[in-house]
Design a protein around this motif. Structure first.
Motif, PDB file in Angstrom:
ATOM      1  N   GLU A  23       5.255   5.836   9.476  1.00 16.28           N
ATOM      2  CA  GLU A  23       5.186   4.453   9.016  1.00 16.28           C
ATOM      3  C   GLU A  23       5.159   4.468   7.495  1.00 16.28           C
ATOM      4  O   GLU A  23       4.287   5.088   6.888  1.00 16.28           O
ATOM      5  N   LEU A  33       9.017   1.642  10.329  1.00 18.40           N
ATOM      6  CA  LEU A  33       8.773   2.862  11.079  1.00 18.40           C
ATOM      7  C   LEU A  33      10.085   3.578  11.375  1.00 18.40           C
ATOM      8  O   LEU A  33      11.150   2.957  11.442  1.00 18.40           O
ATOM      9  N   GLU A 104       5.975  -6.116  10.035  1.00 11.66           N
ATOM     10  CA  GLU A 104       7.019  -5.087  10.022  1.00 11.66           C
ATOM     11  C   GLU A 104       8.318  -5.630   9.428  1.00 11.66           C
ATOM     12  O   GLU A 104       8.698  -6.777   9.681  1.00 11.66           O
TER      13      GLU A 104
END
Length: 241
Positions: A23, A33, A104
């Motif tokens: 990550e 990731l 993310e």
């Protein structure tokens, strides 16, 4: 799909027999990731440590897939922190909070720049604790929970600001606090850019930013508690001379 970027390692977990899911907080692609083949092996394991700066190429057949990284070390930060418990705690708190707070694949270029600068400062014991405190302020701001320390929420004055309202995140002056002073959070001068900075100011500032990380940021992200590494750092910095 393919792109190249640079970023700092936030976390690593084993994937299969020899690979690792890494990550990163990258400059242009945010928290992202990817799988590193051989990442759990003896050659790559020491490289893939939290805080390490990497140049990476990410590839995936479809954009939504986790994809894979090929990595090239840019610089390791472990030498700066391994002999210093506070600096190691600082690195762990920064990487854990970024992993905790950031969505993310959403770029945060301003916060990225501040985070890399802070990680590079960890070898300078006289400089990084204040930089860390101000970084927590920047993290709150970036996540939409910035504090307003420009003027007193009660009187509107800009002078003698010594408290922060735990409810609104706004500054309060000594005169404006009145009988409510013992219910307010401290506003040390260092959070206003005023110095020189005393060690106890860092602890006071972390008490204030910690309140908003716990009461504002964490609930917005679900039921997850703040990473324990943050409390560990606050404890260690509270013991500074």
């Amino acid at each position: 799909m393919e792109w190249r970027d640079e970023g700092a390692v936030l976390a690593v977990r084993r994937h299969g027999e020899s690979s690792a899911i890494v990550e990163l907080f990258t400059a242009e692609h945010g928290r992202h990731l990817g799988v590193v083949r051989g990442g759990a092996g003896r050659r790559m394991g020491p490289v893939l440590q939290p805080g390490t700066q990497l140049a990476v190429t990410w590839k995936a057949r479809i954009e939504d897939h986790i994809g894979s990284y090929t990595v090239e070390p840019v610089r390791s930060r472990s030498a700066h922190v391994l002999g210093d418990a506070r600096a190691l705690a600082g690195l762990n708190a920064v990487t854990a909070l970024l992993s905790f707070a950031l969505p993310e694949r959403a770029p945060h270029p301003g916060l990225y720049g501040r985070s890399v600068t802070l990680l590079d400062l960890l070898g300078h014991a006289d400089a990084w604790p204040l930089a860390y405190l101000r970084w927590e302020m920047a993290l709150l701001e970036e996540m939409g929970f910035g504090l307003d320390l420009s003027r007193c929420a009660v009187t509107g004055e800009r002078d003698d600001l010594v408290y922060v309202s735990p409810r609104t995140g706004r500054a309060v002056s000594a005169a404006g606090a009145g009988d409510w002073a013992d219910r307010l959070l401290p506003l040390p001068p260092c959070l206003l850019g005023q110095g020189p900075v005393r060690a106890e100011e860092i602890a006071e500032g972390l008490r204030t930013t910690g309140h908003f990380l716990e009461k504002w940021l964490a609930p917005a992200l679900g039921e997850k508690p703040l990473p324990g590494t943050r409390a560990r750092l606050a404890e260690l910095l509270g013991r500074m001379d």
